[in-house]
Design a protein around this motif. Structure first.
Motif, mmCIF file in Angstrom:
data_model
loop_
_atom_site.group_PDB
_atom_site.id
_atom_site.type_symbol
_atom_site.label_atom_id
_atom_site.label_comp_id
_atom_site.label_asym_id
_atom_site.label_seq_id
_atom_site.Cartn_x
_atom_site.Cartn_y
_atom_site.Cartn_z
ATOM 1 N N PRO A 126 37.653 145.878 70.042
ATOM 2 C CA PRO A 126 38.795 144.933 69.652
ATOM 3 C C PRO A 126 39.318 144.492 70.651
ATOM 4 C CG PRO A 126 39.279 147.520 70.539
ATOM 5 C CD PRO A 126 37.662 147.253 70.237
ATOM 6 N N ILE A 127 40.187 143.221 70.161
ATOM 7 C CA ILE A 127 40.666 142.060 71.080
ATOM 8 C C ILE A 127 42.091 142.483 71.566
ATOM 9 C CG2 ILE A 127 41.347 139.655 71.205
ATOM 10 C CD1 ILE A 127 39.264 138.926 69.144
ATOM 11 N N GLU A 128 42.076 142.541 72.690
ATOM 12 C CA GLU A 128 43.415 142.802 73.440
ATOM 13 C C GLU A 128 44.180 141.636 73.818
ATOM 14 O OE1 GLU A 128 45.817 145.771 76.781
ATOM 15 O OE2 GLU A 128 43.550 145.901 76.414
ATOM 16 N N ARG A 129 45.450 141.418 72.902
ATOM 17 C CA ARG A 129 45.937 140.044 73.274
ATOM 18 C C ARG A 129 47.344 140.426 73.998
ATOM 19 N NH1 ARG A 129 43.945 136.292 69.709
ATOM 20 N NH2 ARG A 129 42.799 137.264 67.891
ATOM 21 N N GLY A 130 47.646 139.414 74.656
ATOM 22 C CA GLY A 130 48.857 139.409 75.342
ATOM 23 C C GLY A 130 49.103 140.142 76.743
ATOM 24 N N ALA A 131 47.626 140.916 76.947
ATOM 25 C CA ALA A 131 47.853 141.682 78.391
ATOM 26 C C ALA A 131 48.039 140.749 79.534
ATOM 27 C CB ALA A 131 46.826 142.689 78.417
ATOM 28 N N ALA A 132 47.097 139.899 79.553
ATOM 29 C CA ALA A 132 46.749 138.941 80.707
ATOM 30 C C ALA A 132 48.161 137.727 80.853
ATOM 31 C CB ALA A 132 45.476 138.323 80.604
ATOM 32 N N LEU A 133 48.307 137.529 82.132
ATOM 33 C CA LEU A 133 49.197 136.536 82.169
ATOM 34 C C LEU A 133 48.894 135.712 83.577
ATOM 35 C CD1 LEU A 133 52.047 135.175 81.593
ATOM 36 C CD2 LEU A 133 53.294 136.995 83.179
ATOM 37 N N GLY A 134 48.761 134.347 83.494
ATOM 38 C CA GLY A 134 48.383 133.560 84.583
ATOM 39 C C GLY A 134 49.522 133.752 85.734
ATOM 40 N N PHE A 135 49.240 133.603 86.587
ATOM 41 C CA PHE A 135 50.236 133.239 87.970
ATOM 42 C C PHE A 135 51.209 132.319 87.872
ATOM 43 C CE2 PHE A 135 51.613 132.278 92.136
ATOM 44 C CZ PHE A 135 52.076 133.644 93.033
ATOM 45 N N SER A 136 50.642 131.205 87.645
ATOM 46 C CA SER A 136 51.572 129.814 87.511
ATOM 47 C C SER A 136 52.516 130.219 86.142
ATOM 48 C CB SER A 136 50.843 128.585 87.259
ATOM 49 O OG SER A 136 49.994 128.501 88.365
ATOM 50 N N ALA A 137 51.914 130.520 84.961
ATOM 51 C CA ALA A 137 52.745 130.841 83.949
ATOM 52 C C ALA A 137 53.718 131.806 84.244
ATOM 53 C CB ALA A 137 51.900 131.581 82.641
ATOM 54 N N ALA A 138 53.804 133.123 84.937
ATOM 55 C CA ALA A 138 54.543 133.933 85.491
ATOM 56 C C ALA A 138 55.602 133.313 86.150
ATOM 57 C CB ALA A 138 54.119 135.094 86.148
ATOM 58 N N ILE A 139 55.195 132.551 87.135
ATOM 59 C CA ILE A 139 56.380 131.711 88.020
ATOM 60 C C ILE A 139 57.210 130.732 87.356
ATOM 61 C CG2 ILE A 139 56.461 130.203 89.956
ATOM 62 C CD1 ILE A 139 55.743 133.243 90.680
ATOM 63 N N GLY A 140 56.550 130.418 86.196
ATOM 64 C CA GLY A 140 57.263 129.176 85.363
ATOM 65 C C GLY A 140 58.106 129.992 84.729
ATOM 66 N N GLN A 141 57.990 131.173 84.343
ATOM 67 C CA GLN A 141 59.042 131.664 83.140
ATOM 68 C C GLN A 141 59.815 132.415 84.216
ATOM 69 O OE1 GLN A 141 57.054 134.595 80.330
ATOM 70 N NE2 GLN A 141 55.650 133.170 80.148
ATOM 71 N N ILE A 142 59.819 133.077 85.435
ATOM 72 C CA ILE A 142 60.795 133.395 86.327
ATOM 73 C C ILE A 142 61.754 132.455 86.737
ATOM 74 C CG2 ILE A 142 60.804 134.309 88.658
ATOM 75 C CD1 ILE A 142 58.275 136.008 88.124
ATOM 76 N N LEU A 143 61.111 131.230 86.963
ATOM 77 C CA LEU A 143 61.905 129.794 87.547
ATOM 78 C C LEU A 143 62.769 129.618 86.361
ATOM 79 C CD1 LEU A 143 62.614 127.934 89.471
ATOM 80 C CD2 LEU A 143 60.766 126.326 88.413
ATOM 81 N N LEU A 144 62.297 129.777 85.134
ATOM 82 C CA LEU A 144 63.301 129.496 84.051
ATOM 83 C C LEU A 144 64.584 130.515 83.832
ATOM 84 C CD1 LEU A 144 64.196 128.042 81.214
ATOM 85 C CD2 LEU A 144 62.563 129.353 80.004
ATOM 86 N N LEU A 145 64.246 131.834 84.094
ATOM 87 C CA LEU A 145 65.185 132.553 83.901
ATOM 88 C C LEU A 145 66.302 132.950 85.289
ATOM 89 C CD1 LEU A 145 66.335 134.858 81.817
ATOM 90 C CD2 LEU A 145 64.140 133.517 81.342
#
Length: 251
Positions: A126-145
């Motif tokens: 089975p393919i597990e989707r959505g578990a991984a998150l890149g560091f830059s993507a996380a910082i970008g989303q945190i910056l937005l909020l």
């Protein structure tokens, strides 16, 4: 310098400061819950660093916005009208942030309930989707909020006092409290799977509140945080009940 000293010799200044610090700490809870959930998706070695960067960005944004108080006040003035409803830049920022929170929380809830949507398979696994998150993507989303919560926080501060010194101290103390609480809160959420779902439910509620505020429907923050406190209290009782049951099952 003398005016600042004189300001802090007045008892009303300390009352205003204490009130504003309490308000900023409470408003920071929303931001902290989002940062905790998001950074827990990162590899363990990157989590603490991401939290520190996210909270540091929140401090920089808040202090930067305080340096443009005159501009911040103008954010509450209507700039566009849609179907007879006037919207300011603050309204649009809150609506955009609320929609982002709804999307993010719904996505995470869906992944928690169905980690392998559609039963997708690769080489028989089975393919597990959505578990991984890149560091830059996380910082970008945190910056937005961070931006959304910072605008709300600073406009609240401007409405409570006209002294920049008080606002700066309150913001620094509140962000320092976030920094101290970040790791314990994130670890607690990570170690208790049921708390993750509760926290995601909080984000849904916060998202809806931001959208309602953006459309001009004032939602008393006391009601929101009372609901969060009640839900958290029920979950704590559930945790005690589960632990008591586990102890009874141990031979």
């Amino acid at each position: 310098m003398e005016s600042s000293i004189q300001l802090f010799l007045e008892p009303t200044t300390w009352v205003a400061l204490a009130t504003l610090i309490a308000m900023e700490v409470v408003l920071g809870i929303d931001n902290l819950i989002f940062i905790s959930i998001l950074t827990n998706k990162l590899p363990e070695s990157q989590r603490e660093r991401a939290r520190r960067i996210g909270i540091s960005l929140a401090l920089i944004l808040r202090l930067g916005l305080l340096g443009t108080v005159a501009w911040i006040v103008q954010l509450t003035e209507p700039v566009i009208e849609v179907f007879g409803n006037a919207f300011s830049w603050k309204d649009m920022v809150l609506i955009a942030g609320g929609l982002f929170l709804l999307w993010k929380a719904t996505k995470e809830i869906h992944h928690s309930v169905d980690p392998t949507p559609g039963g997708d398979m690769f080489e028989g696994k089975p393919i597990e989707r959505g578990a991984a998150l890149g560091f830059s993507a996380a910082i970008g989303q945190i910056l937005l909020l961070d931006l959304v919560f910072s605008v709300d926080s600073i406009i609240t501060a401007v409405g409570m006092t006209s002294h920049i010194e008080i606002m700066v101290i309150a913001v620094i103390v509140a962000v320092a409290a976030m920094l101290v609480a970040a790791n314990p809160l994130a670890n607690f959420i990570n170690q208790n799977p049921t708390v993750v779902m509760l926290a995601l439910g909080f984000l849904l509620m916060i998202g809806m509140t931001l959208i309602a505020e953006g459309f001009g429907a004032h939602v008393p923050k006391g009601y929101v945080y009372a609901a969060m406190a009640f839900s958290a209290g029920v979950e704590v009782l559930n945790m005690f009940a589960r632990r008591a049951k586990q102890k009874q099952q141990v031979p």
